[in-house]
Structure formats: structure tokens, C-alpha cells
Scaffold this motif. Structure first.
Motif, mmCIF file in Angstrom:
data_model
loop_
_atom_site.group_PDB
_atom_site.id
_atom_site.type_symbol
_atom_site.label_atom_id
_atom_site.label_comp_id
_atom_site.label_asym_id
_atom_site.label_seq_id
_atom_site.Cartn_x
_atom_site.Cartn_y
_atom_site.Cartn_z
ATOM 1 N N ASN A 42 0.849 -1.207 0.000
ATOM 2 C CA ASN A 42 0.000 0.000 0.000
ATOM 3 C C ASN A 42 0.878 1.249 0.000
ATOM 4 O O ASN A 42 2.057 1.189 0.369
ATOM 5 C CB ASN A 42 -0.917 0.014 1.235
ATOM 6 C CG ASN A 42 -0.149 0.044 2.546
ATOM 7 O OD1 ASN A 42 0.255 -0.989 3.069
ATOM 8 N ND2 ASN A 42 0.069 1.246 3.079
ATOM 9 N N GLU A 212 -7.800 -6.839 3.278
ATOM 10 C CA GLU A 212 -8.396 -5.501 3.050
ATOM 11 C C GLU A 212 -7.491 -4.376 3.533
ATOM 12 O O GLU A 212 -7.881 -3.208 3.524
ATOM 13 C CB GLU A 212 -9.764 -5.376 3.746
ATOM 14 C CG GLU A 212 -10.828 -6.302 3.227
ATOM 15 C CD GLU A 212 -10.729 -7.670 3.861
ATOM 16 O OE1 GLU A 212 -10.293 -7.766 5.027
ATOM 17 O OE2 GLU A 212 -11.042 -8.669 3.180
ATOM 18 N N ALA A 214 -4.731 -2.947 2.334
ATOM 19 C CA ALA A 214 -4.314 -1.924 1.367
ATOM 20 C C ALA A 214 -5.453 -0.921 1.126
ATOM 21 O O ALA A 214 -5.213 0.292 1.045
ATOM 22 C CB ALA A 214 -3.890 -2.576 0.055
ATOM 23 N N GLN A 215 -6.673 -1.431 1.084
ATOM 24 C CA GLN A 215 -7.825 -0.564 0.849
ATOM 25 C C GLN A 215 -8.038 0.394 2.027
ATOM 26 O O GLN A 215 -8.281 1.587 1.841
ATOM 27 C CB GLN A 215 -9.060 -1.456 0.603
ATOM 28 C CG GLN A 215 -10.326 -0.721 0.227
ATOM 29 C CD GLN A 215 -10.178 0.097 -1.064
ATOM 30 O OE1 GLN A 215 -9.187 -0.032 -1.791
ATOM 31 N NE2 GLN A 215 -11.149 0.951 -1.335
ATOM 32 N N ARG A 216 -7.896 -0.151 3.238
ATOM 33 C CA ARG A 216 -8.072 0.705 4.426
ATOM 34 C C ARG A 216 -7.004 1.804 4.446
ATOM 35 O O ARG A 216 -7.296 2.961 4.723
ATOM 36 C CB ARG A 216 -7.961 -0.125 5.720
ATOM 37 C CG ARG A 216 -9.122 -1.043 5.994
ATOM 38 C CD ARG A 216 -9.114 -1.527 7.449
ATOM 39 N NE ARG A 216 -7.904 -2.252 7.822
ATOM 40 C CZ ARG A 216 -7.683 -3.549 7.607
ATOM 41 N NH1 ARG A 216 -8.618 -4.281 6.996
ATOM 42 N NH2 ARG A 216 -6.560 -4.133 7.996
ATOM 43 N N LYS A 218 -5.394 3.074 1.946
ATOM 44 C CA LYS A 218 -5.630 4.021 0.844
ATOM 45 C C LYS A 218 -6.688 5.059 1.248
ATOM 46 O O LYS A 218 -6.490 6.264 1.073
ATOM 47 C CB LYS A 218 -6.098 3.238 -0.393
ATOM 48 C CG LYS A 218 -6.241 4.046 -1.646
ATOM 49 C CD LYS A 218 -6.572 3.098 -2.802
ATOM 50 C CE LYS A 218 -6.500 3.743 -4.154
ATOM 51 N NZ LYS A 218 -7.449 4.766 -4.428
ATOM 52 N N ILE A 219 -7.792 4.556 1.808
ATOM 53 C CA ILE A 219 -8.881 5.458 2.215
ATOM 54 C C ILE A 219 -8.377 6.431 3.284
ATOM 55 O O ILE A 219 -8.597 7.634 3.223
ATOM 56 C CB ILE A 219 -10.087 4.639 2.753
ATOM 57 C CG1 ILE A 219 -10.703 3.816 1.616
ATOM 58 C CG2 ILE A 219 -11.125 5.541 3.419
ATOM 59 C CD1 ILE A 219 -11.760 2.822 2.060
#
Ligand code: DP6
Length: 322
Positions: A42, A212, A214-216, A218-219
Motif C-alpha cells: 500500500n 483488506e 491496502a484498501q483501508r 488508501k482510504i
């Protein structure tokens, strides 16, 4: 980044010493989980810490490269240093040998990871030395950063200041409105790290929270940039707080699980939470892969910073401030 070169002639032979320095950095959005070549899973965001620097010197010598371990870094660190020097020589086609010395301006025992500043300083020093020896121009900070990343991921962020964003192969300076922060390191008794960060990057992939992650991150990174640019300091604090707990939750839910925080780390964090709750203001807070707590303050918060120092010193005599 800083580089100085001294060249002196001795007994007809050219004896040259190159000296460079590089700062450490602290990530607010963390690099945790990587693939081959230290490619992060990330994007991460860091603030450069000029008060914690490593100075590296390279001196021409004969026969073989030598690393003088004046700080008691240990065999593995010396090996990593020499491996990176070899990589730099291969890249530049340099056939010389060097005597390498490295020195931090912060105590080794403080538990501050020095790999970011030391690999950045070695990269800068070697590129400059080899450029001078071969009469060629050293590469750009962007290129140096990419090469430094191969030795230690977080070192690629030490080339850019005050804020650095790193994703994939590339790190770069990123503009954030609040760009002049004060840093406190709260030193907690912890002993030696049981799990190296290299090992942590590997182990976290076994956590059920990892898919999840990387998504967290990023956000959170997008929200954090927005909060900082909108002047929403308490929003930024909340995001930094969530982010370091996210990384430590990955550690604790890995298989096998591991962790870095001690009872004193938790006590310090509870104190910071109470401080924020009563004053509705406080520092950005983060904890790296260690037990110490990093605080970042705005310039107009000096009084609050002093109040926090007094509170911590009074309530927890074992905790030091650097
Ligand atoms: C927890 O850069 O030490 O500090 O690439 O294996 O050398 P390697 O790892 P390293 O990882 C440090 C990760 C961290 C968080 C961060 O700095 O983003």
C-alpha cells in the motif's frame, strides 16, 4: 539530504573521503506488507525527521570493502550495509574498495530504527563518491530513492522533505499545508525487538485482516491528506490513531502473533487519549514497529506540548523524551 566531500592527497596517492548525511522519517500511514524488491502492498505517507540523522563516510581502501561497526549494530546489519554497497558498485560499475563508517546523532539504545536514515545516507554517499571517481553526474534524488528502497523500503522516503508519499517503486515529495511540525519521541522501556521489521512484513500476510489492509490504508491516506489541508487537526489525529492500531492489530492477529507494545506503551497512549479528551486538542500520535510513541505538534501548540511533557514526566517517571 546533505553531502560533503573532502579530498586530500597523501604521499603521492589520492586518498579521498566522502561524507553524507540523511534524516530518518516517521510514517503516519504505514508501509507494512511488501513483495520482491521492497514493493509495498500500500502507499505510505511520512514526515521527515531531520533531528535524527545518520552520517556515513566512505574512504578509498585496498583489497576489500570494510564496515567499521562503531555502534554495535551486529553482524546482520553490517552484512546488509556491505550488500548494499556492493549493489551500488555494480550499478555504477565502480571497481574501488571502501572503508565505510556510519554514525547516528541519536542513541542506538533509544530504539529508533536507523535503517531509513543509514541506507539513505549510504546511497547518497556512494553515488556521490562513485560519480566523482568516474567523472559522472550522480543520479537524481528520485533515482537514488529507488535504489535505496532495495536495501530498506522506508529509506526511500528519507530523500524527500517535509512530507513524502511512497507508492510502488516511487517516492516523492508531497505538498501538505501543515508542513512545519515539532516532533517528540516518548521512550518507553522495552528491551530489544523480538521480530525484525523484515519478518513483520512477511508475517502480517497471515492475518485475516490483511486482505483488506491496502484498501483501508488508501482510504485513510486520502482522508488524512484532506484533513491536513483543510486544517482539521483532530480529524487528522483520529486517522493517525486508527492507522497505527491497524498495523499493530495486523501484528497481533498474525499467525504466529507478535507485538511490540509494552504495558508502558499502553499507559502512555491512555494518557494521550485522556489529554485529547479533556483539552479537545493534542498531538498527532503514532507507534512504529516498536514500543516508543511518536508525537507531532503544530508550531502554535508549544504550550500544549510543554503541558503534555510535564504530565508524562509526572505520571510516568520511567518514560523519557527525546
Ligand atoms: C513499521 O523499511 O524497516 O516502520 O523494507 O524490510 O527494510 P524493510 O522494512 P522497513 O519497514 C519499516 C516499516 C514501519 C512502517 C513504516 O515506516 O512505514
Amino acid at each position: 539530504m546533505c553531502h560533503t566531500a573532502q579530498t586530500t592527497k597523501l604521499k603521492g596517492n589520492l586518498m579521498a573521503i566522502w561524507i553524507s548525511r540523511a534524516p530518518s522519517n516517521i510514517a503516519l500511514i504505514k508501509y507494512m506488507g511488501k513483495s520482491e524488491g521492497n514493493i509495498p502492498c500500500n502507499g505510505s505517507l511520512s514526515y521527515t525527521l531531520h533531528k535524527f540523522e545518520t552520517e556515513v563516510s566512505l574512504e578509498l581502501c585496498r583489497g576489500q570493502d570494510v564496515f567499521e561497526d562503531r555502534m554495535g549494530l551486529g553482524a546482520r546489519s553490517v552484512e546488509r550495509f556491505l550488500e548494499h554497497l556492493k549493489r551500488l558498485k555494480q550499478l555504477t560499475g565502480c571497481g574501488e574498495f571502501f572503508h565505510v563508517k556510519s554514525r547516528n546523532n541519536f542513541p542506538h539504545s533509544a530504539g529508533i530504527a536507523s535503517s531509513a536514515s543509514s541506507f539513505a545516507a549510504l546511497t547518497i554517499c556512494a553515488f556521490n563518491a562513485m560519480g566523482e571517481i568516474q567523472n559522472s553526474t550522480p543520479p537524481s534524488p528520485e533515482e537514488m530513492s529507488r535504489v535505496s528502497r532495495l536495501a530498506s523500503g522506508s529509506s526511500c522516503r528519507s530523500f524527500f522533505s517535509p512530507w513524502c508519499f511512497w507508492e510502488g517503486e516511487n517516492a516523492r515529495k508531497i505538498d501538505i499545508k501543515i508542513d512545519d511540525l515539532m516532533h517528540d519521541l516518548l521512550l518507553v522501556n522495552g528491551g530489544l525487538k523480538a521480530v525484525s521489521s523484515g519478518e513483520a512484513h512477511r508475517l502480517v500476510k497471515s492475518s485475516l485482516l490483511f486482505p483488506e489492509r491496502a484498501q483501508r490504508a488508501k482510504i485513510r491516506l486520502e482522508k488524512l491528506m484532506k484533513s491536513m489541508n483543510d486544517g482539521d487537526w483532530s480529524g487528522a489525529h483520529q486517522l493517525c490513531w486508527e492507522e497505527f492500531w491497524d498495523m499493530h492489530a495486523l501484528f497481533e492477529t498474525s499467525c504466529p502473533s507478535f507485538g511490540y507494545m509494552t504495558a508502558d506503551t499502553i499507559a502512555v497512549l491512555s494518557g494521550i487519549r485522556k489529554f485529547w479528551k479533556t483539552r479537545l486538542d493534542g498531538p498527532l500520535t503514532t507507534v512504529d514497529a516498536g514500543c516508543n510513541v511518536h508525537l507531532l505538534w503544530r508550531r502554535d501548540q508549544t504550550e500544549l506540548q510543554q503541558r503534555m511533557r510535564e504530565t508524562i514526566c509526572a505520571d510516568m517517571p520511567g518514560v523519557g523524551i527525546l
